[in-house]
Write a protein that holds these residues in place. Structure first.
Motif, PDB file in Angstrom:
ATOM      1  N   VAL A 198      33.861  39.548  28.274  1.00 19.10           N
ATOM      2  CA  VAL A 198      32.490  40.064  28.321  1.00 19.10           C
ATOM      3  C   VAL A 198      31.575  39.016  27.702  1.00 19.10           C
ATOM      4  N   LEU A 199      30.587  38.572  28.465  1.00 23.73           N
ATOM      5  CA  LEU A 199      29.518  37.712  27.951  1.00 23.73           C
ATOM      6  C   LEU A 199      28.314  38.584  27.642  1.00 23.73           C
ATOM      7  N   THR A 200      27.663  38.348  26.490  1.00 27.30           N
ATOM      8  CA  THR A 200      26.556  39.219  26.087  1.00 27.30           C
ATOM      9  C   THR A 200      25.283  38.414  25.826  1.00 27.30           C
ATOM     10  N   PRO A 201      24.690  37.794  26.828  1.00 25.75           N
ATOM     11  CA  PRO A 201      23.507  36.953  26.597  1.00 25.75           C
ATOM     12  C   PRO A 201      22.213  37.756  26.542  1.00 25.75           C
ATOM     13  N   HIS A 202      21.270  37.266  25.724  1.00 28.26           N
ATOM     14  CA  HIS A 202      19.881  37.686  25.916  1.00 28.26           C
ATOM     15  C   HIS A 202      19.275  36.761  26.967  1.00 28.26           C
ATOM     16  N   ALA A 203      18.008  36.945  27.295  1.00 33.20           N
ATOM     17  CA  ALA A 203      17.415  36.222  28.418  1.00 33.20           C
ATOM     18  C   ALA A 203      17.490  34.710  28.239  1.00 33.20           C
ATOM     19  N   GLY A 204      17.265  34.223  27.013  1.00 32.99           N
ATOM     20  CA  GLY A 204      17.310  32.793  26.782  1.00 32.99           C
ATOM     21  C   GLY A 204      18.700  32.224  26.966  1.00 32.99           C
ATOM     22  N   GLU A 205      19.714  32.898  26.419  1.00 29.13           N
ATOM     23  CA  GLU A 205      21.095  32.441  26.591  1.00 29.13           C
ATOM     24  C   GLU A 205      21.520  32.539  28.045  1.00 29.13           C
ATOM     25  N   PHE A 206      21.059  33.594  28.722  1.00 27.63           N
ATOM     26  CA  PHE A 206      21.370  33.749  30.140  1.00 27.63           C
ATOM     27  C   PHE A 206      20.836  32.557  30.932  1.00 27.63           C
ATOM     28  N   ALA A 207      19.617  32.133  30.618  1.00 28.00           N
ATOM     29  CA  ALA A 207      19.014  31.014  31.344  1.00 28.00           C
ATOM     30  C   ALA A 207      19.831  29.734  31.179  1.00 28.00           C
ATOM     31  N   ARG A 208      20.426  29.554  29.993  1.00 26.18           N
ATOM     32  CA  ARG A 208      21.213  28.344  29.763  1.00 26.18           C
ATOM     33  C   ARG A 208      22.460  28.299  30.625  1.00 26.18           C
ATOM     34  N   ILE A 209      23.082  29.449  30.825  1.00 24.63           N
ATOM     35  CA  ILE A 209      24.376  29.448  31.502  1.00 24.63           C
ATOM     36  C   ILE A 209      24.316  29.897  32.957  1.00 24.63           C
ATOM     37  N   ALA A 210      23.230  30.598  33.342  1.00 27.66           N
ATOM     38  CA  ALA A 210      23.189  31.165  34.698  1.00 27.66           C
ATOM     39  C   ALA A 210      21.826  31.047  35.378  1.00 27.66           C
ATOM     40  N   GLY A 211      20.843  30.381  34.758  1.00 25.27           N
ATOM     41  CA  GLY A 211      19.518  30.289  35.355  1.00 25.27           C
ATOM     42  C   GLY A 211      18.617  31.421  34.895  1.00 25.27           C
ATOM     43  N   ALA A 246      20.242  39.411  38.941  1.00 22.15           N
ATOM     44  CA  ALA A 246      20.608  38.269  38.102  1.00 22.15           C
ATOM     45  C   ALA A 246      21.959  38.487  37.437  1.00 22.15           C
ATOM     46  N   ALA A 247      22.172  39.678  36.872  1.00 27.06           N
ATOM     47  CA  ALA A 247      23.446  39.956  36.200  1.00 27.06           C
ATOM     48  C   ALA A 247      24.606  39.912  37.188  1.00 27.06           C
ATOM     49  N   ARG A 248      24.395  40.446  38.375  1.00 27.95           N
ATOM     50  CA  ARG A 248      25.456  40.409  39.387  1.00 27.95           C
ATOM     51  C   ARG A 248      25.771  38.975  39.800  1.00 27.95           C
ATOM     52  N   ARG A 249      24.748  38.191  39.983  1.00 27.47           N
ATOM     53  CA  ARG A 249      24.956  36.795  40.382  1.00 27.47           C
ATOM     54  C   ARG A 249      25.762  36.052  39.325  1.00 27.47           C
ATOM     55  N   ALA A 250      25.395  36.222  38.060  1.00 32.61           N
ATOM     56  CA  ALA A 250      26.098  35.538  36.987  1.00 32.61           C
ATOM     57  C   ALA A 250      27.550  36.011  36.879  1.00 32.61           C
ATOM     58  N   ALA A 251      27.777  37.315  37.010  1.00 34.88           N
ATOM     59  CA  ALA A 251      29.138  37.839  36.913  1.00 34.88           C
ATOM     60  C   ALA A 251      30.021  37.275  38.023  1.00 34.88           C
ATOM     61  N   ALA A 252      29.478  37.183  39.223  1.00 32.35           N
ATOM     62  CA  ALA A 252      30.250  36.642  40.340  1.00 32.35           C
ATOM     63  C   ALA A 252      30.519  35.156  40.159  1.00 32.35           C
ATOM     64  N   ASP A 253      29.501  34.399  39.732  1.00 35.36           N
ATOM     65  CA  ASP A 253      29.655  32.951  39.575  1.00 35.36           C
ATOM     66  C   ASP A 253      30.605  32.592  38.438  1.00 35.36           C
ATOM     67  N   LEU A 254      30.486  33.304  37.316  1.00 37.30           N
ATOM     68  CA  LEU A 254      31.286  32.987  36.141  1.00 37.30           C
ATOM     69  C   LEU A 254      32.645  33.672  36.147  1.00 37.30           C
ATOM     70  N   GLY A 255      32.782  34.727  36.957  1.00 38.19           N
ATOM     71  CA  GLY A 255      34.050  35.430  37.049  1.00 38.19           C
ATOM     72  C   GLY A 255      34.369  36.281  35.842  1.00 38.19           C
ATOM     73  N   VAL A 256      33.331  36.782  35.156  1.00 37.00           N
ATOM     74  CA  VAL A 256      33.517  37.625  33.974  1.00 37.00           C
ATOM     75  C   VAL A 256      32.506  38.770  34.027  1.00 37.00           C
ATOM     76  N   THR A 257      32.657  39.721  33.133  1.00 34.38           N
ATOM     77  CA  THR A 257      31.665  40.789  32.984  1.00 34.38           C
ATOM     78  C   THR A 257      30.490  40.267  32.172  1.00 34.38           C
ATOM     79  N   VAL A 258      29.290  40.517  32.653  1.00 34.10           N
ATOM     80  CA  VAL A 258      28.070  40.039  31.996  1.00 34.10           C
ATOM     81  C   VAL A 258      27.253  41.230  31.523  1.00 34.10           C
ATOM     82  N   LEU A 259      26.911  41.223  30.231  1.00 35.26           N
ATOM     83  CA  LEU A 259      26.016  42.220  29.652  1.00 35.26           C
ATOM     84  C   LEU A 259      24.704  41.504  29.341  1.00 35.26           C
ATOM     85  N   LEU A 260      23.704  41.755  30.163  1.00 41.06           N
ATOM     86  CA  LEU A 260      22.386  41.135  29.996  1.00 41.06           C
ATOM     87  C   LEU A 260      21.541  42.038  29.106  1.00 41.06           C
ATOM     88  N   LYS A 261      21.280  41.565  27.885  1.00 44.65           N
ATOM     89  CA  LYS A 261      20.568  42.382  26.913  1.00 44.65           C
ATOM     90  C   LYS A 261      19.094  42.523  27.284  1.00 44.65           C
TER      91      LYS A 261
END
Length: 448
Positions: free
Chosen positions: A359-372, A381-396
């Motif tokens: 589980v990745l738990t980024p806020h918007a700034g951390e999300f931008a660093r790793i997923a745009g 956005a959360a779905r795109r990141a989860a598919a690209d990174l292959g993990v569960t993403v919790l976008l705060k």
């Protein structure tokens, strides 16, 4: 769990339903539910002053028919027609027949309409519906502002006008409702823009079977308290501290000892298992939480069923080495804060997480660093990141979005903004780590 359905899914289901019952029947059912909710909101109907903001679409028709029902219960009803030539003809005729007042809105002479709004006990927003674009066009903003300035509550029909149905996006003027009455099912806007919706009341008018046929998988899900309670790990009579899950916490540093104390303490309080801590803030953790087994390095931490890493570890060589050591442990992980930044900086580390129970738990700034950039579509956005990174993403955020690589999505709208404070993310990291150690799948650990 409650499903939330996109505008396209709703249109498909309603289109199929209309083939069986007809447009008039569907609108009358919705309007009857809207009128009943407005009566409950007012507490009494007789002599109350109700103003309808009537647009050109079906929501305007719903508002007009609701006005007919309220008029028959003794309310004084005034319909302000924002598009006089395009108002729903049958609803308009019915309101006139019930001796409701109809006032076409003149953009060049708004004072009569403003006066009606200011003198109302409640305003019903029937300006636009799920097909409306974000932002309102004049003269609607002037009348919405008149209600806000006068303290007159607005009840939104289906969704607050000016707010995008699928993303909750607002561009310019929009309704901030005291209550929203929606029909058939919840829409994403009700979770993603909860502050603009107020309490949401659902009117069931028989859409369920058609949603099951034409939209078998909702756009996203909302968890109830009962859903969380049913999955939260509770010790049984045969459990001990090991069977309930041992979680490792790698957080904090000499510079940021508080992150270690918060994350480790949250893990200890979340379940009845055991917490091991590894890091340079071990002395502070022992001082605050004597029940936690704290060591200075991960090699001495012992066996765990999961790890949580990231808050306060730093983004230099020491933090990178710690993340690499945790990734070497073949157990579920919660990755937060500095660890997310390290993943963004080092491709070889990012490649190591793909397809693992993480589980990745980024806020918007951390999300931008790793997923745009998150952009305006948080679910997308959360779905795109989860598919690209292959993990569960919790976008705060105020509306937290959880997505897994298979596209399953949860939305958790906050009732307030008190969690937007330093340290709350550290607490969340520890909680998710403990739930992973207790055996919950990443999607459920993040959602609970």
């Amino acid at each position: 769990m409650h499903g939330v359905y996109s505008a396209d899914q709703v249109r498909a289901a309603e289109g199929a339903m209309l083939g069986g019952v007809g447009d008039g029947v569907l609108m009358r059912r919705a309007a009857a539910g809207l009128a009943a909710e407005v009566r409950g909101f007012l507490g009494s109907t007789y002599g109350r002053r109700v103003v309808l903001l009537v647009g050109a679409g079906d929501n305007g028709g719903d508002a007009l028919w609701a006005g007919v029902g309220l008029r028959r219960r003794g309310a004084h009803v005034t319909a302000l027609l924002l598009s006089p030539d395009r108002a729903h003809p049958a609803g308009l005729a019915a309101l006139r027949s019930a001796r409701g007042r109809v006032l076409p809105v003149d953009p060049d002479g708004l004072e009569p309409a403003r006066a009606a709004v200011r003198g109302a006990d409640v305003v019903i927003d029937g300006i636009v519906g799920i097909s409306g674009r974000p932002g309102l066009r004049e003269p609607a903003p002037a009348l919405v502002s008149a209600a806000d300035d006068a303290g007159v509550p607005i009840v939104a029909c289906d969704l607050p006008s000016g707010v995008d149905a699928d993303t909750g996006r607002t561009d310019g003027a929009h309704v901030r409702a005291a209550m929203t009455v929606t029909f058939g099912c919840r829409k994403p806007v009700h979770a993603l823009a909860a502050p603009s919706c107020g309490p949401v009341r659902l009117v069931d008018f028989g859409l369920g079977p058609f949603l099951a046929e034409h939209a078998p998988e909702p756009h996203a899900h909302l968890l109830s308290d009962a859903d969380v309670g049913a999955r939260w790990p509770v010790p049984g009579p045969a459990d001990d501290k090991y069977t309930q899950g041992v979680v490792g916490i790698a957080a904090g540093s000499a510079t940021f000892p508080g992150a270690a104390v918060l994350a480790a303490g949250a893990a200890a309080l979340s379940t009845s298992g055991m917490v091991r801590f590894a890091g340079s803030a071990a002395d502070e953790v022992r001082r605050h939480w004597p029940e936690i087994v704290a060591t200075d390095g991960i090699s001495d931490a012992g066996r765990t069923q999961a790890w949580a890493i990231g808050p306060g570890i730093g983004t230099g060589d020491a933090g990178r080495e710690l993340l690499e050591a945790v990734l070497d442990r073949d157990v579920p992980l919660c990755v937060d804060a500095d660890a997310i930044t390290l993943l963004a900086q080092h491709r070889h580390l990012r490649d190591r997480i793909h397809g693992r129970p993480i589980v990745l738990t980024p806020h918007a700034g951390e999300f931008a660093r790793i997923a745009g950039d998150v952009g305006t579509d948080r679910v997308g956005a959360a779905r795109r990141a989860a598919a690209d990174l292959g993990v569960t993403v919790l976008l705060k955020g105020n509306a937290t979005v959880v997505a897994d690589p298979d596209g399953r999505t949860l939305i958790d709208p906050a009732a307030d903004a008190w969690a937007a404070t330093a340290g709350s993310g550290d607490v969340l990291t520890g909680m998710i780590g403990a739930l992973l150690a207790a055996g919950l799948a990443p999607w459920w650990a993040a959602g609970c």
